[in-house]
Design a protein around this motif. Structure first.
Motif, PDB file in Angstrom:
ATOM      1  N   PRO A  91      -2.827   9.503  -3.972  1.00  0.00           N
ATOM      2  CA  PRO A  91      -2.444  10.225  -2.698  1.00  0.00           C
ATOM      3  C   PRO A  91      -3.117   9.417  -1.504  1.00  0.00           C
ATOM      4  O   PRO A  91      -2.740   9.662  -0.360  1.00  0.00           O
ATOM      5  N   ALA A  92      -4.281   8.580  -1.898  1.00  0.00           N
ATOM      6  CA  ALA A  92      -4.899   7.848  -0.646  1.00  0.00           C
ATOM      7  C   ALA A  92      -3.741   6.799  -0.076  1.00  0.00           C
ATOM      8  O   ALA A  92      -4.144   6.280   0.904  1.00  0.00           O
ATOM      9  N   HIS A  93      -2.558   6.656  -0.787  1.00  0.00           N
ATOM     10  CA  HIS A  93      -1.893   5.591  -0.626  1.00  0.00           C
ATOM     11  C   HIS A  93      -0.350   6.187   0.074  1.00  0.00           C
ATOM     12  O   HIS A  93       0.403   5.514   0.322  1.00  0.00           O
ATOM     13  N   VAL A  94      -0.393   7.401   0.493  1.00  0.00           N
ATOM     14  CA  VAL A  94       0.626   8.108   1.014  1.00  0.00           C
ATOM     15  C   VAL A  94       0.236   8.297   2.713  1.00  0.00           C
ATOM     16  O   VAL A  94      -0.770   9.130   2.874  1.00  0.00           O
ATOM     17  N   LEU A  95       1.348   8.070   3.331  1.00  0.00           N
ATOM     18  CA  LEU A  95       0.968   8.341   4.841  1.00  0.00           C
ATOM     19  C   LEU A  95       2.134   9.222   5.429  1.00  0.00           C
ATOM     20  O   LEU A  95       3.387   9.024   4.889  1.00  0.00           O
ATOM     21  N   LEU A  96       1.803   9.557   6.602  1.00  0.00           N
ATOM     22  CA  LEU A  96       3.046  10.691   7.317  1.00  0.00           C
ATOM     23  C   LEU A  96       3.661   9.812   8.169  1.00  0.00           C
ATOM     24  O   LEU A  96       3.263   8.806   8.812  1.00  0.00           O
ATOM     25  N   THR A  97       4.930  10.075   8.422  1.00  0.00           N
ATOM     26  CA  THR A  97       5.688   9.646   9.211  1.00  0.00           C
ATOM     27  C   THR A  97       6.606  10.774  10.012  1.00  0.00           C
ATOM     28  O   THR A  97       6.787  11.720   9.152  1.00  0.00           O
ATOM     29  N   ALA A  98       7.531  10.605  10.914  1.00  0.00           N
ATOM     30  CA  ALA A  98       8.417  11.700  11.261  1.00  0.00           C
ATOM     31  C   ALA A  98       9.554  11.877  10.423  1.00  0.00           C
ATOM     32  O   ALA A  98       9.875  13.117  10.124  1.00  0.00           O
ATOM     33  N   ASP A  99      10.296  10.998  10.119  1.00  0.00           N
ATOM     34  CA  ASP A  99      11.376  11.003   9.114  1.00  0.00           C
ATOM     35  C   ASP A  99      11.589   9.626   8.470  1.00  0.00           C
ATOM     36  O   ASP A  99      10.896   8.665   8.676  1.00  0.00           O
ATOM     37  N   VAL A 100      12.676   9.805   7.357  1.00  0.00           N
ATOM     38  CA  VAL A 100      12.738   8.480   6.834  1.00  0.00           C
ATOM     39  C   VAL A 100      13.251   7.419   7.487  1.00  0.00           C
ATOM     40  O   VAL A 100      12.710   6.191   7.293  1.00  0.00           O
ATOM     41  N   THR A 101      14.124   7.403   8.310  1.00  0.00           N
ATOM     42  CA  THR A 101      14.521   6.338   9.214  1.00  0.00           C
ATOM     43  C   THR A 101      13.505   5.869   9.953  1.00  0.00           C
ATOM     44  O   THR A 101      13.203   4.778  10.136  1.00  0.00           O
ATOM     45  N   VAL A 102      12.673   6.697  10.488  1.00  0.00           N
ATOM     46  CA  VAL A 102      11.339   6.151  11.241  1.00  0.00           C
ATOM     47  C   VAL A 102      10.558   5.345  10.348  1.00  0.00           C
ATOM     48  O   VAL A 102       9.865   4.472  10.653  1.00  0.00           O
ATOM     49  N   GLY A 103      10.222   5.959   9.104  1.00  0.00           N
ATOM     50  CA  GLY A 103       9.587   5.451   8.181  1.00  0.00           C
ATOM     51  C   GLY A 103      10.126   3.987   7.890  1.00  0.00           C
ATOM     52  O   GLY A 103       9.048   3.098   7.613  1.00  0.00           O
ATOM     53  N   VAL A 104      11.303   3.972   7.619  1.00  0.00           N
ATOM     54  CA  VAL A 104      11.976   2.548   7.377  1.00  0.00           C
ATOM     55  C   VAL A 104      11.578   1.556   8.498  1.00  0.00           C
ATOM     56  O   VAL A 104      11.127   0.426   8.365  1.00  0.00           O
ATOM     57  N   GLN A 248       7.209  10.511   4.327  1.00  0.00           N
ATOM     58  CA  GLN A 248       6.002  10.007   3.977  1.00  0.00           C
ATOM     59  C   GLN A 248       6.332   8.672   3.605  1.00  0.00           C
ATOM     60  O   GLN A 248       7.191   8.495   2.674  1.00  0.00           O
ATOM     61  N   ILE A 249       5.354   7.625   3.796  1.00  0.00           N
ATOM     62  CA  ILE A 249       5.328   6.238   3.454  1.00  0.00           C
ATOM     63  C   ILE A 249       4.675   6.258   2.124  1.00  0.00           C
ATOM     64  O   ILE A 249       3.307   6.395   2.286  1.00  0.00           O
ATOM     65  N   VAL A 250       4.989   5.895   0.947  1.00  0.00           N
ATOM     66  CA  VAL A 250       4.291   5.626  -0.152  1.00  0.00           C
ATOM     67  C   VAL A 250       4.106   3.932  -0.211  1.00  0.00           C
ATOM     68  O   VAL A 250       4.991   3.306  -0.343  1.00  0.00           O
ATOM     69  N   THR A 251       2.872   3.698  -0.417  1.00  0.00           N
ATOM     70  CA  THR A 251       2.339   2.171  -0.484  1.00  0.00           C
ATOM     71  C   THR A 251       1.816   2.141  -1.810  1.00  0.00           C
ATOM     72  O   THR A 251       1.321   3.095  -2.418  1.00  0.00           O
ATOM     73  N   GLY A 252       1.443   0.996  -2.288  1.00  0.00           N
ATOM     74  CA  GLY A 252       1.287   0.451  -3.595  1.00  0.00           C
ATOM     75  C   GLY A 252      -0.157  -0.023  -3.642  1.00  0.00           C
ATOM     76  O   GLY A 252      -0.764  -0.050  -4.770  1.00  0.00           O
ATOM     77  N   ASP A 253      -0.608  -0.245  -2.639  1.00  0.00           N
ATOM     78  CA  ASP A 253      -2.209  -0.801  -2.605  1.00  0.00           C
ATOM     79  C   ASP A 253      -2.968  -0.388  -1.330  1.00  0.00           C
ATOM     80  O   ASP A 253      -2.312  -0.221  -0.453  1.00  0.00           O
ATOM     81  N   ASP A 254      -4.133  -0.724  -1.307  1.00  0.00           N
ATOM     82  CA  ASP A 254      -4.892  -0.378  -0.033  1.00  0.00           C
ATOM     83  C   ASP A 254      -4.626  -1.542   1.088  1.00  0.00           C
ATOM     84  O   ASP A 254      -4.463  -0.897   2.298  1.00  0.00           O
ATOM     85  N   THR A 256      -1.618  -2.768   1.880  1.00  0.00           N
ATOM     86  CA  THR A 256      -0.404  -2.418   2.506  1.00  0.00           C
ATOM     87  C   THR A 256      -0.571  -1.195   3.464  1.00  0.00           C
ATOM     88  O   THR A 256      -0.240  -1.042   4.638  1.00  0.00           O
ATOM     89  N   ARG A 257      -1.357  -0.356   2.807  1.00  0.00           N
ATOM     90  CA  ARG A 257      -1.753   0.908   3.528  1.00  0.00           C
ATOM     91  C   ARG A 257      -2.454   0.562   4.634  1.00  0.00           C
ATOM     92  O   ARG A 257      -2.250   1.219   5.942  1.00  0.00           O
ATOM     93  N   ASP A 258      -3.392  -0.317   4.631  1.00  0.00           N
ATOM     94  CA  ASP A 258      -4.520  -0.343   5.968  1.00  0.00           C
ATOM     95  C   ASP A 258      -3.550  -1.053   6.914  1.00  0.00           C
ATOM     96  O   ASP A 258      -3.729  -0.957   8.130  1.00  0.00           O
ATOM     97  N   ARG A 259      -2.510  -1.924   6.517  1.00  0.00           N
ATOM     98  CA  ARG A 259      -1.845  -2.579   7.532  1.00  0.00           C
ATOM     99  C   ARG A 259      -0.607  -1.560   8.568  1.00  0.00           C
ATOM    100  O   ARG A 259      -0.792  -1.447   9.828  1.00  0.00           O
ATOM    101  N   LEU A 260      -0.580  -0.367   7.644  1.00  0.00           N
ATOM    102  CA  LEU A 260       0.175   0.572   8.356  1.00  0.00           C
ATOM    103  C   LEU A 260      -0.631   1.355   9.210  1.00  0.00           C
ATOM    104  O   LEU A 260      -0.229   1.870  10.195  1.00  0.00           O
ATOM    105  N   VAL A 261      -1.834   1.707   8.632  1.00  0.00           N
ATOM    106  CA  VAL A 261      -2.776   2.654   9.264  1.00  0.00           C
ATOM    107  C   VAL A 261      -3.329   1.688  10.560  1.00  0.00           C
ATOM    108  O   VAL A 261      -3.598   2.377  11.664  1.00  0.00           O
ATOM    109  N   ASP A 262      -3.336   0.695  10.726  1.00  0.00           N
ATOM    110  CA  ASP A 262      -4.310  -0.026  11.684  1.00  0.00           C
ATOM    111  C   ASP A 262      -3.179  -0.248  12.752  1.00  0.00           C
ATOM    112  O   ASP A 262      -3.623  -0.846  13.921  1.00  0.00           O
ATOM    113  N   THR A 263      -1.655  -0.016  12.849  1.00  0.00           N
ATOM    114  CA  THR A 263      -0.864   0.079  13.963  1.00  0.00           C
ATOM    115  C   THR A 263      -1.269   0.974  14.865  1.00  0.00           C
ATOM    116  O   THR A 263      -1.842   1.939  14.525  1.00  0.00           O
ATOM    117  N   PRO A 264      -0.975   0.724  16.208  1.00  0.00           N
ATOM    118  CA  PRO A 264      -1.154   1.849  17.191  1.00  0.00           C
ATOM    119  C   PRO A 264      -0.547   2.935  16.878  1.00  0.00           C
ATOM    120  O   PRO A 264       0.641   3.011  16.252  1.00  0.00           O
TER     121      PRO A 264
END
Length: 386
Positions: A91-104, A248-254, A256-264
């Motif tokens: 679960p720590a590797h799952v992030l929220l996003t608006a919809d799938v196209t936005v997540g992609v 949801q954006i599902v990442t495989g490692d810390d 990748t997750r951190d790069r996505l979390v660190d964006t504005p």
């Protein structure tokens, strides 16, 4: 379908559908049956509807928490993935996003090199604009339309990556082909991608809608994928709540997750509070309804085969292994855009050119409706093209 399970899926009447599905039905002229956009003519799963109604009663209409971590939705999705796919998701590797196209889009902008992306075609129509939006050149990877099944050309993928492409946008299960990639197919894709140090963004929105005879294998469940891939998932297609905005954006490692979390925050926001409620309810409590839906869709694909044989015997389709969207080859009937005479005959389908610009003779047909309505849809299509 057993009577108990069948009762979980309620068909909307024409009047109810026109009131509820304001794009699919509301944007289609009266007298024409809409079978185009990917929405189902079924009442929303009661567990989801009741959860959203209770949230509205509580006044949950404000902003959601700004933390992009998935929270309770991530926990619910991890349980869902384990039950439905046998996949272990942190679960720590799952992030929220608006919809799938936005997540992609976010994944392409944040994670991908500034190099061309590969898009297999036919492809879900909004994906065709992602190259322009993200500043990545799009290189198409055509699929053989005359084959008996959807199959990626791994040799051509290898050549495209060797020429400099660095991201593969994978849609699995596939829309509009209805194909479910096997483990062996996905391992082949992984091996080509890792050979070139490239990345995969896997759109898995239709994973809950894999039909009997096939099995969804999450790309990230394969060994050797965690550091070069993300999956973008949602309950929206399976549970009929795309307007509530929570994927949801599902990442495989810390890393990748951190790069996505660190964006504005402005780069990835705008999921909704009610979307969070709906997603958690669907993932945690929607299994029985989803089982009934999959059984109904299995019946619908069997009905479609018999109806096409009767009314459009020259039509060809690839095996419909997932989704409720059939990719229909009508080239034998001699129309560059068969969607036009079909609409004149009282049915709205989506032209194949929306998924492969310039392609003639194909349509995408939505079968997530009542058996009676599907029967009339195909009857009208046959009469229009006869």
């Amino acid at each position: 379908m057993s009577s108990d399970r069948a009762s979980l899926i309620r068909d909307l009447s024409d009047e109810e559908a026109r009131a509820a599905l304001v794009l699919k039905w509301g944007d289609t002229e009266p007298g024409t049956i809409p079978a185009w956009v990917a929405e189902m003519d079924y009442e929303v799963a009661p567990v989801v509807r009741e959860a959203v109604a209770a949230a509205v009663e509580r006044g949950v209409l404000g902003y959601p928490p700004l933390d992009r971590a998935g929270g309770t939705v991530a926990e619910a999705y991890a349980g869902f993935a384990q039950r439905r796919y046998g996949a272990t998701v942190d679960p720590a590797h799952v992030l929220l996003t608006a919809d799938v196209t936005v997540g992609v889009r976010v994944a392409l902008e944040v994670l991908s090199e500034r190099a061309p992306m590969v898009l297999p075609v036919p492809a879900y129509d909004p994906q065709h604009g992602l190259g322009k939006v993200t500043g990545l050149e799009q290189w198409s990877l055509p699929v053989d339309l005359d084959g008996d099944d959807y199959a990626l050309d791994l040799d051509e993928l290898d050549r495209l990556l060797a020429r400099g492409a660095r991201t593969l946008l994978l849609t699995q299960p596939h829309n509009p082909a209805g194909h479910v990639h096997t483990r062996a197919e996905l391992e082949g894709i992984r091996d080509v991608v890792t050979k070139h140090g490239a990345r995969v963004v896997s759109d898995e929105i239709h994973a809950p809608l894999v039909l009997p005879g096939a099995e969804h294998v999450p790309y990230l469940s394969l060994e050797g994928t965690a550091d070069h891939a993300v999956a973008v998932v949602s309950s929206s297609k399976a549970f009929g709540v795309p307007g509530l905005k929570c994927a949801q954006i599902v990442t495989g490692d810390d890393a990748t997750r951190d790069r996505l979390v660190d964006t504005p925050l402005a780069h990835n926001d705008s999921w909704g509070s009610l979307g969070v409620v709906a997603a958690e309810a669907a993932y945690a409590h929607g299994d029985a309804w989803l089982d009934a839906l999959v059984e109904r869709l299995d019946q619908q694909r069997s009905l479609l085969r018999s109806l096409l044989a009767e009314h459009l015997p020259e039509a060809r389709t690839w095996p419909l292994e997932a989704t409720y969207l059939a990719w229909v080859d009508l080239r034998a009937y001699g129309h560059d855009d068969p969607a036009a005479p079909i609409r004149a005959g009282g049915v709205r389908v989506t032209p194949g050119a929306a998924y492969w610009p310039g392609l003639a003779g194909f349509v995408r047909l939505n079968i997530a409706t009542s058996p009676e309505r599907l029967t009339e849809i195909v009857r009208r299509m046959g009469a229009a093209l006869d």
